[in-house]
Write a protein that holds these residues in place. Structure first.
Motif, short mmCIF file in Angstrom:
data_model
loop_
_atom_site.label_atom_id
_atom_site.label_comp_id
_atom_site.label_asym_id
_atom_site.label_seq_id
_atom_site.Cartn_x
_atom_site.Cartn_y
_atom_site.Cartn_z
N SER A 9 0.79 -1.23 0.00
CA SER A 9 0.00 0.00 0.00
C SER A 9 0.82 1.28 0.00
CB SER A 9 -0.92 0.02 1.22
OG SER A 9 -1.76 -1.10 1.22
N ASP A 10 1.85 1.35 0.82
CA ASP A 10 2.62 2.59 0.97
C ASP A 10 3.75 2.64 -0.05
OD1 ASP A 10 5.03 4.16 2.31
OD2 ASP A 10 3.15 4.91 3.16
N GLU A 67 0.29 -6.61 6.08
CA GLU A 67 0.47 -5.17 6.25
C GLU A 67 -0.38 -4.70 7.42
OE1 GLU A 67 0.99 -2.60 2.38
OE2 GLU A 67 -0.83 -3.81 2.23
N THR A 68 0.13 -3.71 8.15
CA THR A 68 -0.63 -3.04 9.20
C THR A 68 -0.36 -1.54 9.06
OG1 THR A 68 1.18 -3.20 10.81
CG2 THR A 68 -0.43 -5.01 10.80
N ARG A 69 -1.06 -0.75 9.88
CA ARG A 69 -0.83 0.70 9.91
C ARG A 69 -0.82 1.32 8.51
NH1 ARG A 69 4.24 1.38 11.47
NH2 ARG A 69 3.92 3.62 11.64
N ASP A 70 -1.84 1.00 7.70
CA ASP A 70 -1.96 1.55 6.35
C ASP A 70 -0.71 1.31 5.51
OD1 ASP A 70 -4.58 2.50 6.79
OD2 ASP A 70 -3.80 4.32 7.72
N GLY A 71 -0.09 0.17 5.71
CA GLY A 71 1.08 -0.21 4.91
C GLY A 71 2.41 0.18 5.50
N ARG A 72 2.40 0.86 6.64
CA ARG A 72 3.67 1.27 7.26
C ARG A 72 4.13 0.30 8.34
NH1 ARG A 72 3.45 7.82 6.88
NH2 ARG A 72 3.42 7.83 4.60
N SER A 91 8.46 -1.69 11.00
CA SER A 91 7.65 -0.49 11.17
C SER A 91 8.42 0.67 10.56
CB SER A 91 7.40 -0.26 12.66
OG SER A 91 6.67 0.92 12.86
#
Length: 108
Positions: A9-10, A67-72, A91
């Motif tokens: 995502s990111d 993925e977590t935290r919107d890809g971060r 992270s």
């Protein structure tokens, strides 16, 4: 099931994983802010020394599971020639300019 790097995502994290897996140190360094920092298992490390020892001199490779935290945030099966394969968490702190200011890794 592994998430292909192109589907992450990111954009900064996607480029980070791509550079690691391509063993492209120059592309990797271009992603970082000049004052970027990192930690491994909760301890700050010298970034240049760590990436050479843990990624680029030993064929580091990231297979992303989640993925977590919107890809971060990532959960990764990470492998290199020194340690073999291990499940790790990653992270990332990304500046507004899209460059990575800090990354943290370690075992979950």
């Amino acid at each position: 099931m592994t998430i292909q790097p192109a589907r992450l995502s990111d954009p900064a994290v996607r480029a980070f994983v791509t550079a690691v897996n391509a063993h492209d140190r120059d592309a990797f360094l271009a992603l970082l802010t000049p004052d970027a920092t990192m930690s491994d298992d909760g301890a700050d490390r010298d970034l240049g020394d760590w990436i050479d020892r843990e990624i680029f001199s030993c064929n580091g490779h990231m297979a992303v599971d989640k993925e977590t935290r919107d890809g971060r945030g990532l959960v990764v099966n990470y492998r290199n020639d020194t340690w073999g394969e291990m499940r790790t968490r990653w992270s990332f702190q990304v500046h507004d300019d899209g460059r990575i200011a800090r990354f943290e890794t370690g075992q979950p």
